[in-house]
Design a protein around this motif. Structure first.
Motif, PDB file in Angstrom:
ATOM      1  N   PHE A   1      -2.376 -17.680 -27.811  1.00 17.70           N
ATOM      2  CA  PHE A   1      -3.831 -17.697 -27.646  1.00 17.70           C
ATOM      3  C   PHE A   1      -4.261 -16.620 -26.652  1.00 17.70           C
ATOM      4  CE2 PHE A   1      -7.465 -18.982 -25.077  1.00 17.70           C
ATOM      5  CZ  PHE A   1      -8.431 -19.281 -26.027  1.00 17.70           C
ATOM      6  N   LEU A   2      -3.618 -16.578 -25.485  1.00 19.39           N
ATOM      7  CA  LEU A   2      -3.993 -15.621 -24.444  1.00 19.39           C
ATOM      8  C   LEU A   2      -3.775 -14.178 -24.901  1.00 19.39           C
ATOM      9  CD1 LEU A   2      -2.603 -17.472 -21.309  1.00 19.39           C
ATOM     10  CD2 LEU A   2      -5.015 -17.006 -21.809  1.00 19.39           C
ATOM     11  N   ALA A   3      -2.621 -13.892 -25.503  1.00 17.87           N
ATOM     12  CA  ALA A   3      -2.347 -12.537 -25.975  1.00 17.87           C
ATOM     13  C   ALA A   3      -3.330 -12.131 -27.073  1.00 17.87           C
ATOM     14  CB  ALA A   3      -0.910 -12.439 -26.487  1.00 17.87           C
ATOM     15  N   SER A   4      -3.635 -13.061 -27.971  1.00 19.72           N
ATOM     16  CA  SER A   4      -4.557 -12.774 -29.066  1.00 19.72           C
ATOM     17  C   SER A   4      -5.982 -12.560 -28.551  1.00 19.72           C
ATOM     18  CB  SER A   4      -4.522 -13.901 -30.100  1.00 19.72           C
ATOM     19  OG  SER A   4      -3.252 -13.968 -30.710  1.00 19.72           O
ATOM     20  N   LEU A   5      -6.396 -13.366 -27.573  1.00 21.54           N
ATOM     21  CA  LEU A   5      -7.715 -13.204 -26.967  1.00 21.54           C
ATOM     22  C   LEU A   5      -7.819 -11.846 -26.271  1.00 21.54           C
ATOM     23  CD1 LEU A   5     -10.511 -14.249 -26.067  1.00 21.54           C
ATOM     24  CD2 LEU A   5      -9.348 -15.436 -24.191  1.00 21.54           C
ATOM     25  N   LYS A   6      -6.794 -11.466 -25.539  1.00 19.26           N
ATOM     26  CA  LYS A   6      -6.776 -10.176 -24.846  1.00 19.26           C
ATOM     27  C   LYS A   6      -6.852  -9.019 -25.853  1.00 19.26           C
ATOM     28  CE  LYS A   6      -4.020  -7.524 -21.488  1.00 19.26           C
ATOM     29  NZ  LYS A   6      -5.016  -7.348 -20.445  1.00 19.26           N
ATOM     30  N   ALA A   7      -6.056  -9.093 -26.916  1.00 19.00           N
ATOM     31  CA  ALA A   7      -6.060  -8.035 -27.934  1.00 19.00           C
ATOM     32  C   ALA A   7      -7.431  -7.927 -28.595  1.00 19.00           C
ATOM     33  CB  ALA A   7      -4.980  -8.306 -28.980  1.00 19.00           C
ATOM     34  N   TYR A   8      -8.052  -9.074 -28.871  1.00 18.44           N
ATOM     35  CA  TYR A   8      -9.378  -9.081 -29.496  1.00 18.44           C
ATOM     36  C   TYR A   8     -10.431  -8.477 -28.567  1.00 18.44           C
ATOM     37  CZ  TYR A   8     -13.911 -10.902 -30.903  1.00 18.44           C
ATOM     38  OH  TYR A   8     -15.246 -11.008 -31.203  1.00 18.44           O
ATOM     39  N   LEU A   9     -10.487  -8.949 -27.323  1.00 14.37           N
ATOM     40  CA  LEU A   9     -11.532  -8.491 -26.403  1.00 14.37           C
ATOM     41  C   LEU A   9     -11.343  -7.055 -25.924  1.00 14.37           C
ATOM     42  CD1 LEU A   9     -12.226 -11.651 -24.218  1.00 14.37           C
ATOM     43  CD2 LEU A   9     -13.742 -10.584 -25.896  1.00 14.37           C
ATOM     44  N   GLU A  10     -10.108  -6.645 -25.720  1.00  8.27           N
ATOM     45  CA  GLU A  10      -9.868  -5.303 -25.184  1.00  8.27           C
ATOM     46  C   GLU A  10      -9.728  -4.233 -26.261  1.00  8.27           C
ATOM     47  OE1 GLU A  10      -6.676  -5.244 -22.329  1.00  8.27           O
ATOM     48  OE2 GLU A  10      -7.550  -6.886 -21.170  1.00  8.27           O
ATOM     49  N   TYR A  11      -9.221  -4.629 -27.459  1.00  7.08           N
ATOM     50  CA  TYR A  11      -8.915  -3.621 -28.482  1.00  7.08           C
ATOM     51  C   TYR A  11      -9.466  -3.939 -29.865  1.00  7.08           C
ATOM     52  CZ  TYR A  11      -5.658  -2.456 -24.791  1.00  7.08           C
ATOM     53  OH  TYR A  11      -5.123  -2.142 -23.569  1.00  7.08           O
ATOM     54  N   ASP A  12     -10.191  -5.063 -30.006  1.00  5.09           N
ATOM     55  CA  ASP A  12     -10.757  -5.487 -31.285  1.00  5.09           C
ATOM     56  C   ASP A  12      -9.674  -5.625 -32.368  1.00  5.09           C
ATOM     57  OD1 ASP A  12     -12.884  -6.409 -32.798  1.00  5.09           O
ATOM     58  OD2 ASP A  12     -13.327  -4.423 -33.612  1.00  5.09           O
ATOM     59  N   ILE A  13      -8.554  -6.219 -31.985  1.00  3.02           N
ATOM     60  CA  ILE A  13      -7.433  -6.440 -32.899  1.00  3.02           C
ATOM     61  C   ILE A  13      -7.237  -7.943 -33.062  1.00  3.02           C
ATOM     62  CG2 ILE A  13      -4.934  -6.212 -33.189  1.00  3.02           C
ATOM     63  CD1 ILE A  13      -5.115  -3.639 -31.511  1.00  3.02           C
ATOM     64  N   ASN A  14      -7.015  -8.390 -34.305  1.00  4.45           N
ATOM     65  CA  ASN A  14      -6.707  -9.794 -34.582  1.00  4.45           C
ATOM     66  C   ASN A  14      -5.191  -9.930 -34.738  1.00  4.45           C
ATOM     67  OD1 ASN A  14      -6.330 -12.379 -35.550  1.00  4.45           O
ATOM     68  ND2 ASN A  14      -8.097 -12.324 -36.912  1.00  4.45           N
ATOM     69  N   LEU A  15      -4.505 -10.272 -33.647  1.00  4.26           N
ATOM     70  CA  LEU A  15      -3.043 -10.420 -33.666  1.00  4.26           C
ATOM     71  C   LEU A  15      -2.583 -11.577 -34.543  1.00  4.26           C
ATOM     72  CD1 LEU A  15      -1.930  -9.945 -29.938  1.00  4.26           C
ATOM     73  CD2 LEU A  15      -1.757  -8.310 -31.822  1.00  4.26           C
ATOM     74  N   ARG A  16      -3.425 -12.568 -34.708  1.00  5.30           N
ATOM     75  CA  ARG A  16      -3.014 -13.777 -35.432  1.00  5.30           C
ATOM     76  C   ARG A  16      -3.019 -13.577 -36.949  1.00  5.30           C
ATOM     77  NH1 ARG A  16      -2.909 -19.091 -32.965  1.00  5.30           N
ATOM     78  NH2 ARG A  16      -2.588 -20.615 -34.601  1.00  5.30           N
ATOM     79  N   LYS A  17      -3.807 -12.608 -37.437  1.00  7.46           N
ATOM     80  CA  LYS A  17      -3.933 -12.384 -38.871  1.00  7.46           C
ATOM     81  C   LYS A  17      -2.561 -12.105 -39.483  1.00  7.46           C
ATOM     82  CE  LYS A  17      -6.540  -9.848 -42.311  1.00  7.46           C
ATOM     83  NZ  LYS A  17      -7.509  -8.793 -42.541  1.00  7.46           N
ATOM     84  N   GLY A  18      -2.124 -12.992 -40.359  1.00  7.76           N
ATOM     85  CA  GLY A  18      -0.845 -12.844 -41.046  1.00  7.76           C
ATOM     86  C   GLY A  18       0.382 -13.209 -40.221  1.00  7.76           C
ATOM     87  N   ALA A  19       0.202 -13.469 -38.924  1.00  5.91           N
ATOM     88  CA  ALA A  19       1.341 -13.707 -38.035  1.00  5.91           C
ATOM     89  C   ALA A  19       2.116 -14.979 -38.373  1.00  5.91           C
ATOM     90  CB  ALA A  19       0.882 -13.755 -36.581  1.00  5.91           C
ATOM     91  N   PHE A  20       1.446 -15.956 -38.958  1.00  6.95           N
ATOM     92  CA  PHE A  20       2.102 -17.228 -39.239  1.00  6.95           C
ATOM     93  C   PHE A  20       2.158 -17.540 -40.739  1.00  6.95           C
ATOM     94  CE2 PHE A  20       0.520 -17.474 -34.888  1.00  6.95           C
ATOM     95  CZ  PHE A  20       1.700 -17.773 -34.230  1.00  6.95           C
ATOM     96  N   ASP A  21       2.027 -16.504 -41.555  1.00  9.88           N
ATOM     97  CA  ASP A  21       2.129 -16.710 -43.003  1.00  9.88           C
ATOM     98  C   ASP A  21       3.463 -17.316 -43.395  1.00  9.88           C
ATOM     99  OD1 ASP A  21      -0.415 -15.723 -43.306  1.00  9.88           O
ATOM    100  OD2 ASP A  21       0.196 -13.816 -44.218  1.00  9.88           O
ATOM    101  N   PHE A  22       4.506 -17.021 -42.639  1.00  9.25           N
ATOM    102  CA  PHE A  22       5.836 -17.563 -42.944  1.00  9.25           C
ATOM    103  C   PHE A  22       5.860 -19.095 -42.902  1.00  9.25           C
ATOM    104  CE2 PHE A  22       5.863 -17.205 -38.361  1.00  9.25           C
ATOM    105  CZ  PHE A  22       6.576 -18.312 -37.921  1.00  9.25           C
ATOM    106  N   LEU A  23       4.917 -19.702 -42.159  1.00  6.96           N
ATOM    107  CA  LEU A  23       4.878 -21.162 -42.082  1.00  6.96           C
ATOM    108  C   LEU A  23       4.408 -21.776 -43.406  1.00  6.96           C
ATOM    109  CD1 LEU A  23       3.311 -21.661 -38.555  1.00  6.96           C
ATOM    110  CD2 LEU A  23       5.709 -21.970 -39.208  1.00  6.96           C
ATOM    111  N   LYS A  24       3.652 -21.013 -44.193  1.00  5.30           N
ATOM    112  CA  LYS A  24       3.135 -21.497 -45.483  1.00  5.30           C
ATOM    113  C   LYS A  24       4.181 -21.375 -46.589  1.00  5.30           C
ATOM    114  CE  LYS A  24      -1.551 -19.971 -44.453  1.00  5.30           C
ATOM    115  NZ  LYS A  24      -2.626 -19.078 -44.858  1.00  5.30           N
ATOM    116  N   GLN A  25       5.151 -20.496 -46.386  1.00  3.42           N
ATOM    117  CA  GLN A  25       6.158 -20.249 -47.410  1.00  3.42           C
ATOM    118  C   GLN A  25       7.189 -21.367 -47.412  1.00  3.42           C
ATOM    119  OE1 GLN A  25       7.643 -16.387 -46.391  1.00  3.42           O
ATOM    120  NE2 GLN A  25       5.704 -15.385 -46.816  1.00  3.42           N
TER     121      GLN A  25
END
Length: 152
Positions: free
Chosen positions: A127-151
């Motif tokens: 959560f913290l790393a993703s929030l930092k990436a979003y606010l500082e660099y407009d990057i969504n780190l979570r997008k696709g990161a947990f797709d393996f859980l659906k497989q």
């Protein structure tokens, strides 16, 4: 004597506390780094539901206390059949820097408690790393990161 377990984590974000606060309470912003959907904005006393992109279930959230730009607390089922309190404290370090501290707990020091501690500590670090990436660099780190859980 059995000691209780509590998650404590923190990260400094290069944004003003008001910006960090809004990114947490505003579901539109939160969907850019943490959840996929919310039933509404985080407001004191409000019951909400969050949908995470990697899971089918919705998580029930009960907002306990809000101090704009400084503090957010809510209750949720942080462990199976266990309601836990999450507290987020925002500390202004400089004009454009915020230390965000998160605590969650408490659980007994048992196998279930240790499993919760490991899983949710990992979750809050993400959560913290993703929030930092979003606010500082407009990057969504979570997008696709947990797709393996659906497989399967």
């Amino acid at each position: 004597m059995m000691k209780e377990l509590q998650i404590k984590t923190a990260l400094q974000i290069s944004r003003h506390p008001k910006d960090v606060f809004e990114a947490i309470v505003d579901p539109e912003q939160m969907s850019n780094y943490f959840i996929s959907e919310s039933s509404g904005r985080m407001e004191e006393g409000k019951a909400l539901e969050w949908k995470f992109p990697e899971f089918e279930e919705w998580a029930a959230i009960k907002v306990v206390e809000i101090t704009p730009g400084e503090y957010i607390s809510f209750q949720w089922e942080g462990a199976k059949d266990t309601t836990l309190l999450v507290e987020m404290t925002l500390l202004e370090m400089s004009e454009n820097s915020t230390l965000l501290k998160i605590t969650e707990g408490n659980m007994q020091n048992t196998d279930a408690g240790i499993k919760w501690l490991a899983q949710n500590t990992e979750g809050w670090a993400n959560f913290l790393a993703s929030l930092k990436a979003y606010l500082e660099y407009d990057i969504n780190l979570r997008k696709g990161a947990f797709d393996f859980l659906k497989q399967k």
